[in-house]
Design an enzyme around this catalytic site. Structure first.
Site, PDB file in Angstrom:
ATOM      1  CD  GLU A 102      -2.714  -0.860   2.344  1.00 12.83           C
ATOM      2  OE1 GLU A 102      -3.463  -2.041   2.790  1.00 12.83           O
ATOM      3  OE2 GLU A 102      -2.824   0.099   3.372  1.00 12.83           O
ATOM      4  CB  CYS A 115       2.035   7.349   3.626  1.00 12.33           C
ATOM      5  SG  CYS A 115       2.330   5.917   4.776  1.00 12.33           S
ATOM      6  CB  CYS A 129      -0.107  -3.181  13.236  1.00  8.66           C
ATOM      7  SG  CYS A 129       0.440  -2.995  11.604  1.00  8.66           S
ATOM      8  N   GLY A 169       5.240  -2.388   6.860  1.00  8.01           N
ATOM      9  CA  GLY A 169       6.538  -2.865   7.101  1.00  8.01           C
ATOM     10  C   GLY A 169       7.524  -1.933   8.129  1.00  8.01           C
ATOM     11  CD  GLU A 170      10.737  -0.889  12.108  1.00  2.63           C
ATOM     12  OE1 GLU A 170       9.678  -0.122  12.483  1.00  2.63           O
ATOM     13  OE2 GLU A 170      11.673   0.091  11.951  1.00  2.63           O
ATOM     14  CB  SER A 199       7.397   5.888  10.955  1.00  7.41           C
ATOM     15  OG  SER A 199       6.594   5.437  12.219  1.00  7.41           O
ATOM     16  CB  SER A 222       5.778   3.420  16.758  1.00 10.74           C
ATOM     17  OG  SER A 222       5.698   4.042  15.359  1.00 10.74           O
ATOM     18  CG  HIS A 224       2.529   2.944  19.866  1.00  7.36           C
ATOM     19  ND1 HIS A 224       2.313   4.027  19.304  1.00  7.36           N
ATOM     20  CD2 HIS A 224       2.694   1.789  18.749  1.00  7.36           C
ATOM     21  CE1 HIS A 224       2.604   3.828  18.055  1.00  7.36           C
ATOM     22  NE2 HIS A 224       2.694   2.683  17.689  1.00  7.36           N
ATOM     23  CG  ASN A 300      -7.805   3.759  11.667  1.00  2.00           C
ATOM     24  OD1 ASN A 300      -9.078   3.123  11.262  1.00  2.00           O
ATOM     25  ND2 ASN A 300      -7.424   4.879  10.801  1.00  2.00           N
ATOM     26  CB  CYS A 344      -0.282   0.528   7.773  1.00  2.00           C
ATOM     27  SG  CYS A 344       0.457  -0.324   9.032  1.00  2.00           S
TER      28      CYS A 344
HETATM   29  N1  SAH Z   1       6.640  -0.231  11.237  1.00  2.00           N
HETATM   30  C1  SAH Z   1       6.892   1.283  11.468  1.00  2.00           C
HETATM   31  C2  SAH Z   1       5.964   2.177  10.271  1.00  2.00           C
HETATM   32  C3  SAH Z   1       4.830   1.674   9.701  1.00  2.00           C
HETATM   33  S1  SAH Z   1       3.399   1.691  10.718  1.00  2.00           S
HETATM   34  C4  SAH Z   1       6.302   1.727  12.808  1.00  2.00           C
HETATM   35  O1  SAH Z   1       5.541   0.876  13.442  1.00  2.00           O
HETATM   36  O2  SAH Z   1       6.340   2.810  13.152  1.00  2.00           O
HETATM   37  C5  SAH Z   1       3.108   3.474  10.913  1.00  2.00           C
HETATM   38  C6  SAH Z   1       2.143   3.835  12.137  1.00  2.00           C
HETATM   39  O3  SAH Z   1       1.031   3.313  11.903  1.00  2.00           O
HETATM   40  C7  SAH Z   1       2.830   3.551  13.636  1.00  2.00           C
HETATM   41  O4  SAH Z   1       2.954   4.466  14.132  1.00  2.00           O
HETATM   42  C8  SAH Z   1       1.741   2.424  13.684  1.00  2.00           C
HETATM   43  O5  SAH Z   1       1.584   2.382  15.159  1.00  2.00           O
HETATM   44  C9  SAH Z   1       0.646   2.860  13.308  1.00  2.00           C
HETATM   45  N2  SAH Z   1      -0.584   1.886  13.313  1.00  2.00           N
HETATM   46  C10 SAH Z   1      -0.384   0.639  12.778  1.00  2.00           C
HETATM   47  N3  SAH Z   1      -1.761   0.045  13.026  1.00  2.00           N
HETATM   48  C11 SAH Z   1      -2.571   1.144  13.325  1.00  2.00           C
HETATM   49  C12 SAH Z   1      -3.945   0.975  13.772  1.00  2.00           C
HETATM   50  N4  SAH Z   1      -4.606   0.110  13.688  1.00  2.00           N
HETATM   51  N5  SAH Z   1      -4.463   2.213  14.251  1.00  2.00           N
HETATM   52  C13 SAH Z   1      -3.656   3.397  14.128  1.00  2.00           C
HETATM   53  N6  SAH Z   1      -2.484   3.441  13.958  1.00  2.00           N
HETATM   54  C14 SAH Z   1      -1.662   2.235  13.457  1.00  2.00           C
HETATM   55 FE1  SF4 Z   2       5.187  -3.562  11.720  1.00  2.00          FE
HETATM   56 FE2  SF4 Z   2       4.943  -1.010  12.325  1.00  2.00          FE
HETATM   57 FE3  SF4 Z   2       2.688  -2.641  11.915  1.00  2.00          FE
HETATM   58 FE4  SF4 Z   2       4.367  -2.915  14.054  1.00  2.00          FE
HETATM   59  S1  SF4 Z   2       2.980  -1.061  13.457  1.00  2.00           S
HETATM   60  S2  SF4 Z   2       3.594  -4.542  12.738  1.00  2.00           S
HETATM   61  S3  SF4 Z   2       6.328  -2.349  13.084  1.00  2.00           S
HETATM   62  S4  SF4 Z   2       4.087  -2.004  10.343  1.00  2.00           S
END
Ligand code: SAH
Ligand code: SF4
Length: 370
Positions: A102, A115, A129, A169-170, A199, A222, A224, A300, A344
């Site tokens: 995506e 993004c 996630c 992805g990370e 991020s 991140s 959290h 979300n 995501c």
């Molecule tokens: N892997 C990296 C970057 C991709 S995720 C990271 O985790 O930072 C990007 C952002 O989307 C992160 O801050 C993650 O915590 C957030 N994210 C993932 N799932 C989400 C959800 N269900 N609702 C809101 N934010 C979410």
């Molecule tokens: Fe991967 Fe970022 Fe989702 Fe965690 S929040 S699973 S590190 S994409």
């Protein structure tokens, strides 16, 4: 019968996206062409939105034919697109092997941001996630990361000015390709490196590598949760890298890159959204003397094993006020594109349902060991 010979032929061709102007020029001179042809081709690819060699109208026809036979641009293909009423566009893009990621286009009044994804799936397995719950297939190459940006620039009438690595992805589990892609976006596409944000979930060796790379990008952490026990519930990699290690690496980053961090804090109803936890978070950041804004992200909704809920609006407000009392600047992620499932990994899931895409994901493995 499937035309395997065509695929094999494509596989042996040179992929241009991901190469610098100098590397493309070398390819051209190696095959007996003048070096400036490489500059022309790189210009078309990175700055002028070419989708094929046929678009490169100032190249001789014979050269274009030759390029068609021996090279590919390597740009992704559109599989699905969702447009929200606020202008946000979510793309599902296919790589050469059919795997999809995506990418999101975010137009604002003063700037246009995109993004990007860095992996197909994610090995980190965060419990909130959609991407993390969907497993991991492979890293994206630098060309595949930049290719998403080039695809969206071609679709956009406005110039893209900002890039965030916050898709699937990370990024720091794919540090080499991410670093190469950041450099390409800076030097070839021409977006200021200061407008790029990476991020991370807190991959300590990756933060250190980014600090040593001398690229003044913005690092978004991140976080959290304000303590390790809760964080580990949400983020399995928190067991490998505790908050104290991450804070140390972040401090090193701010000193080396001379950039403030952004702290991202996902708010989940009744889990990490209390006023006491806001206090704990403020104390944590102040104790480590880490400057930087806190960006609050209301969860979300995605279906999760933990059955997480969105936070109540009043809880978000109280959390925010408590943090602000400690002197932090607090921003709240605008819920853009919610009508098209903004978190995501969600579009990909939806598209997989709708189109029955073969996601070809392996079961979630453990994160790559550094
Ligand atoms: N892997 C990296 C970057 C991709 S995720 C990271 O985790 O930072 C990007 C952002 O989307 C992160 O801050 C993650 O915590 C957030 N994210 C993932 N799932 C989400 C959800 N269900 N609702 C809101 N934010 C979410
Ligand atoms: Fe991967 Fe970022 Fe989702 Fe965690 S929040 S699973 S590190 S994409």
């Amino acid at each position: 019968m499937a035309d395997f010979s065509a695929n094999e032929k494509a596989a042996s061709r040179d992929i241009l996206v991901g190469k610098t102007t100098a590397e493309i020029s070398k390819l051209l001179t190696d095959s007996g062409n003048p070096g400036y042809r490489g500059q022309q081709i790189a210009g078309w690819l990175y700055r002028k939105g070419a989708a094929s060699f046929q678009d490169m109208t100032d190249l001789p026809v014979a050269l274009r034919t030759d390029l068609n036979q021996n090279c590919v641009l390597g740009l992704p293909e559109l599989r699905h697109k969702d447009v929200a009423s606020d202008g946000t566009i979510k793309y599902l893009l296919a790589m050469h092997d059919g795997l999809t990621v995506e990418s999101v286009y975010l137009p604002y009044q003063q700037r246009v941001s995109v993004c990007l994804s860095t992996q197909v799936g994610c090995p980190a397995g965060c419990t909130f996630c959609a991407t993390g719950q969907g497993g991991f297939a492979r890293n994206l190459t630098a060309g595949e990361i930049v290719g998403q940006l080039l695809f969206m620039q071609r679709e956009s009438e406005r110039r893209i000015s900002h890039v965030v690595y916050m898709g699937m992805g990370e990024p720091l589990f794919n540090i080499d390709n991410v670093l190469t892609s950041l450099k390409l976006i800076g030097s070839e596409v021409g977006i200021s490196v200061r407008n790029l944000t990476v991020s991370t979930v807190g991959v300590v060796p990756g933060i250190e590598a980014l600090a040593d790379a001398d690229l003044p990008v913005t690092l978004a952490l991140s976080l959290h949760a304000p303590d390790d026990a809760l964080r580990q519930q949400l983020i399995p990699t928190g067991r490998k890298w505790p908050i104290s290690e991450i804070m140390k690496a972040c401090r090193h980053y701010t000193r080396k890159a001379r950039r403030n961090l952004t702290f991202e804090y996902l708010l989940i109803g009744g889990l990490n959204d209390s006023v006491e936890q806001a206090d704990q978070l403020a104390t944590l950041l102040n104790t480590w003397r880490l400057p930087g804004n806190v960006n609050l992200i209301p969860f979300n909704y995605v279906e999760t094993p933990g059955g997480y809920k969105r936070p109540a609006p009043e809880a978000v407000q109280l959390f925010r006020e408590q943090l602000e009392k400690s002197g932090r600047i607090v921003t709240q992620r605008m819920t853009r594109g919610t009508s098209i499932s903004a978190a995501c990994g969600q579009l990909r899931r939806k598209a997989a349902d709708v189109h029955q895409f073969d996601l070809r994901l392996e079961a979630a493995g453990s994160p790559p060991q550094k």
